[in-house]
Design an enzyme around this catalytic site. Structure first.
Site, short mmCIF file in Angstrom:
data_model
loop_
_atom_site.label_atom_id
_atom_site.label_comp_id
_atom_site.label_asym_id
_atom_site.label_seq_id
_atom_site.Cartn_x
_atom_site.Cartn_y
_atom_site.Cartn_z
N HIS A 311 97.10 20.14 9.60
CA HIS A 311 98.44 19.86 10.09
C HIS A 311 99.20 21.17 10.23
CE1 HIS A 311 102.43 18.05 10.45
NE2 HIS A 311 101.78 16.97 10.82
N ASP A 369 96.47 10.35 10.09
CA ASP A 369 95.58 9.69 11.03
C ASP A 369 94.18 9.45 10.48
OD1 ASP A 369 97.44 9.42 13.09
OD2 ASP A 369 97.25 11.54 13.55
N1 CMC Z 1 88.86 20.90 11.85
C1 CMC Z 1 88.33 22.15 11.76
N2 CMC Z 1 89.05 23.27 11.77
C2 CMC Z 1 90.38 23.14 11.89
C3 CMC Z 1 91.00 21.89 11.98
C4 CMC Z 1 90.20 20.74 11.95
N3 CMC Z 1 90.75 19.53 12.04
N4 CMC Z 1 92.34 22.05 12.08
C5 CMC Z 1 92.56 23.38 12.06
N5 CMC Z 1 91.37 24.03 11.94
C6 CMC Z 1 91.19 25.50 11.84
C7 CMC Z 1 91.36 26.15 13.19
O1 CMC Z 1 90.13 26.27 13.86
C8 CMC Z 1 91.96 27.48 12.82
O2 CMC Z 1 90.92 28.31 12.39
P1 CMC Z 1 91.01 29.92 12.65
O3 CMC Z 1 92.22 30.38 11.88
O4 CMC Z 1 89.72 30.42 12.08
O5 CMC Z 1 91.15 30.09 14.11
C9 CMC Z 1 92.83 27.16 11.60
O6 CMC Z 1 92.26 25.99 11.02
C10 CMC Z 1 94.29 26.89 11.95
O7 CMC Z 1 94.31 25.92 12.97
P2 CMC Z 1 95.39 25.90 14.15
O8 CMC Z 1 94.86 25.11 15.29
O9 CMC Z 1 95.85 27.28 14.42
O10 CMC Z 1 96.56 25.12 13.42
P3 CMC Z 1 97.72 24.35 14.13
O11 CMC Z 1 98.82 24.29 13.15
O12 CMC Z 1 98.02 24.95 15.47
O13 CMC Z 1 97.10 22.90 14.41
C11 CMC Z 1 96.54 20.64 14.27
C12 CMC Z 1 97.39 21.76 13.70
C13 CMC Z 1 97.01 19.30 13.68
C14 CMC Z 1 96.72 20.54 15.81
C15 CMC Z 1 95.05 20.92 13.91
O14 CMC Z 1 94.89 20.96 12.52
C16 CMC Z 1 94.13 19.86 14.53
O15 CMC Z 1 93.73 20.01 15.69
N6 CMC Z 1 93.73 18.80 13.75
C17 CMC Z 1 92.95 17.74 14.28
C18 CMC Z 1 93.83 16.80 15.09
C19 CMC Z 1 94.69 15.93 14.19
O16 CMC Z 1 94.23 15.35 13.21
N7 CMC Z 1 95.97 15.80 14.59
C20 CMC Z 1 96.92 14.92 13.89
C21 CMC Z 1 98.07 15.65 13.29
S1 CMC Z 1 99.00 14.54 12.19
C22 CMC Z 1 99.74 13.43 13.25
C23 CMC Z 1 100.94 13.96 13.90
O17 CMC Z 1 101.90 14.31 13.18
O18 CMC Z 1 100.93 14.05 15.13
#
Ligand code: CMC
Length: 437
Positions: A311, A369
Site C-alpha cells: 500500500h 483487498d
Molecule cells: N508485490 C510485489 N512487490 C511489490 C508489491 C506487490 N504487491 N507492491 C509493491 N511492491 C514492490 C515494488 O516492486 C517496489 O519495489 P522496488 O522498490 O524494488 O522497485 C516497492 O515494493 C514499492 O512499490 P511501489 O509500486 O513503488 O509502491 P506504491 O506505493 O507506488 O504502490 C501499490 C502501492 C498498492 C500500487 C502497490 O503496492 C501494488 O501494486 N499492490 C498490488 C495492488 C493492490 O493490492 N492494490 C490495492 C491497494 S489497497 C486498496 C485501495 O486503497 O485502493
C-alpha cells in the site's frame, strides 16, 4: 469549512544567496506540512512529486491514516470500533457531518436517504443500451455520470440545499444503480428498493431476490457486507478521491465528479485490486504453487505483483484487512463453508509473505483487498461486481470530501505544473524537407 492551518514555525530555502521562508503547519495527527504555495512566485521554481508521495493536496478533517502504525480514523474514530459497533447509515452520517448522530438526527438522515432510493424510469433505458456482458463498472461510470441529466434541480453547487439533496440522492441511488447493473448482466428483471429494510439488506435483496420467490437476507451475511461497506467508505486523499476533488475543483456538478471517481477506482492498482486478488488466488489454486508465485512477485523482470499486498500509505498491516479477515471467517462459517481452498491458499500465502525477506524489507503487508474477494464471492457476488461494491461504499467518502472541498476557503482549481523535457522550441518544417526513415 473553517481552516485550522496555523503556522507553528518556518522553514527556509536558500539558493543563489537568496533565502525564502515558508510557513510550517502542525497537523492534529501526522507529519508537519510545509506551505510552499509561494515557492514559484518567490523562486521561479516548481517542486517535482510524481504520484504526490510528499504532497498534501488539501486540508481535511474527515479521515486520518497512520501508515506506519496501521491506524485508520474516520472523524477521529478507529475503523475497527466503527466496524464493530456502527452501521452503514450511522457511519455515513458521521463522515458527512463530523459527529455521531443522536437518535433524531439519525432518523432524519435515514428518512432522507430512503426517500431517494428510486431512480427515474427513463434511467432504466440506459441499461438496455449496454451489452449484457459489459463490465458493471463501465455501466456505473455511464449511469452515474448520466444522473446530472435527470436531476437538474440539484446541480447548482453554490446552493447548500441543492448540494445536500445531490449528496443524499447519490448515496441513496447507488445501491439501486449497482443492483440494476448486476441484474442486467444476468438477464433478470430489476428489483425495486424496499424502504422498510436497512441500507445493506435492501441492497442484498435488490441483487438476489427474484420476483417469483420471497427473499430474506441472512443477518450474518448482511452484517458482514455492512461491515465491508464501512471499511471501504473513505481513505483520505487516494486516487479516486483526489480525482473527485480535482474534477470538482473546476466547478463540475457532483454527479459528474462521482462518475470521475468511479472511473479512477476501476484500475487494478486501486479498487480493481479485489477482483485481481481473487483471480490471482484462483490462478495459484493450491498451496504447493505458492513459492512459484512468491518468486515471480520478487523477480524484477516479471511484472507480476502479489495482488492485495502493499500500500502507498500503510507500511504495516492494513487495519481494514484485519477486520476483513475476521468478516471472511464469519461469512464462511455462516455458510458452512469449512474448507474453502482459496482461503487456505490466502492464509498460507500471507504467512509465507510475512516471513519473506523481500516483503518484510519493503514493508508489504496484506491490504483490504486480500480477503475481500473471498468474502464477497461467498456472499454470492461475481468477481466483476467487487469493484462496484467498493464504489457504492466509497461514494459516501467521495461526497464527504467533495462537500468539504466546496466550502474550503483555500480551494482553487487543481492545476499541477510539470517539468518539460521535450523538444526545445523549433520552427515548423515543410513535408519535403523532413528526413525519410
Ligand atoms: N508485490 C510485489 N512487490 C511489490 C508489491 C506487490 N504487491 N507492491 C509493491 N511492491 C514492490 C515494488 O516492486 C517496489 O519495489 P522496488 O522498490 O524494488 O522497485 C516497492 O515494493 C514499492 O512499490 P511501489 O509500486 O513503488 O509502491 P506504491 O506505493 O507506488 O504502490 C501499490 C502501492 C498498492 C500500487 C502497490 O503496492 C501494488 O501494486 N499492490 C498490488 C495492488 C493492490 O493490492 N492494490 C490495492 C491497494 S489497497 C486498496 C485501495 O486503497 O485502493
Amino acid at each position: 469549512m473553517k481552516s485550522d492551518l496555523k503556522t507553528s514555525r518556518t522553514v527556509s530555502l536558500t539558493q543563489n544567496n537568496q533565502t525564502v521562508e515558508f510557513p510550517v503547519y502542525k497537523a492534529a495527527h501526522g507529519p508537519d506540512v510545509f506551505d510552499i504555495r509561494s515557492l514559484y512566485k518567490e523562486t521561479g521554481a516548481f517542486t517535482f512529486d510524481p504520484g504526490f508521495t510528499s504532497t498534501a493536496s488539501c486540508e481535511s478533517k474527515i479521515t486520518f491514516i497512520d501508515g506506519d502504525e496501521g491506524v485508520l480514523l474516520y472523524r477521529g474514530y478507529p475503523i475497527d470500533q466503527l466496524a464493530e459497533n456502527s452501521d452503514f447509515i450511522e457511519t455515513a452520517y458521521l463522515l458527512l457531518n463530523g459527529e455521531l448522530p443522536n437518535p433524531e438526527k439519525l432518523k432524519w438522515f435515514e428518512n432522507s436517504i430512503t426517500m431517494h432510493t428510486m431512480v427515474h424510469e427513463q434511467l432504466k433505458n440506459f441499461y438496455n443500451g449496454f451489452r449484457r456482458d459489459a463490465h458493471p463498472m463501465a455501466i456505473m461510470v455511464g449511469v452515474v455520470g448520466a444522473l446530472s441529466a435527470f436531476y437538474h434541480d440539484s446541480t447548482d453547487i453554490t446552493d447548500p440545499k441543492q448540494r445536500l439533496v445531490a449528496s443524499h440522492r447519490m448515496i441513496a441511488k447507488m445501491p439501486t444503480i449497482a443492483a440494476m447493473a448486476y441484474k442486467y448482466s444476468i438477464g433478470q428483471t430489476f428489483v425495486f428498493p424496499r424502504n422498510d429494510l436497512d441500507y445493506t439488506s435492501n441492497f442484498m435483496r435488490m441483487c438476489f431476490a427474484v420476483s417469483s420467490e420471497e427473499y430474506e437476507c441472512n443477518p450474518v451475511l448482511c452484517d458482514a457486507l455492512d461491515k465491508i461497506f464501512i471499511l471501504h467508505m473513505d481513505h483520505e486523499q487516494n486516487a479516486s478521491t483526489s480525482t473527485v476533488r480535482l474534477a470538482g475543483s473546476s466547478g463540475a456538478n457532483p454527479f459528474a465528479c462521482i462518475a470521475a471517481g468511479i472511473a479512477s477506482l476501476w484500475g487494478p492498482a486501486h479498487g480493481g485490486a479485489n477482483e485481481a486478488a481473487l483471480n490471482m488466488l484462483e490462478e495459484i489454486g493450491t498451496v504447493d504453487r505458492i513459492p512459484e508465485f512468491i518468486a515471480r512477485a520478487k523477480d524484477k523482470d516479471d511484472p507480476f505483483r502479489l495482488m492485495g499486498f502493499g500500500h502507498r500509505v500503510y507500511k504495516n498491516y492494513d487495519p481494514r484487512a484485519k477486520v476483513m479477515r475476521t468478516a471472511c471467517h464469519e461469512v464462511l462459517d455462516a455458510l458452512g463453508i469449512r474448507d474453502e481452498p482459496l482461503l487456505q491458499v490466502a492464509m498460507e500465502l500471507e504467512r509465507i509473505a510475512l516471513e519473506d525477506e523481500y516483503f518484510v524489507a519493503k514493508k508489504l503487508y496484506p491490504n483490504i483487498d486480500f480477503y475481500s474477494g473471498i468474502t464477497l464471492r461467498a456472499l454470492g457476488f461475481p468477481t466483476d461486481m467487487f469493484t462496484v461494491l467498493f464504489a457504492l461504499a466509497r461514494t459516501v467518502g467521495w461526497i464527504a470530501q467533495w462537500s468539504e472541498m466546496i466550502v474550503d476557503p483555500n480551494q482553487k482549481i487543481g492545476r499541477p505544473r510539470q517539468i518539460y523535457t521535450g523538444a526545445p522550441q523549433r520552427d515548423y518544417t515543410q513535408m519535403e524537407t523532413r528526413p525519410s526513415e
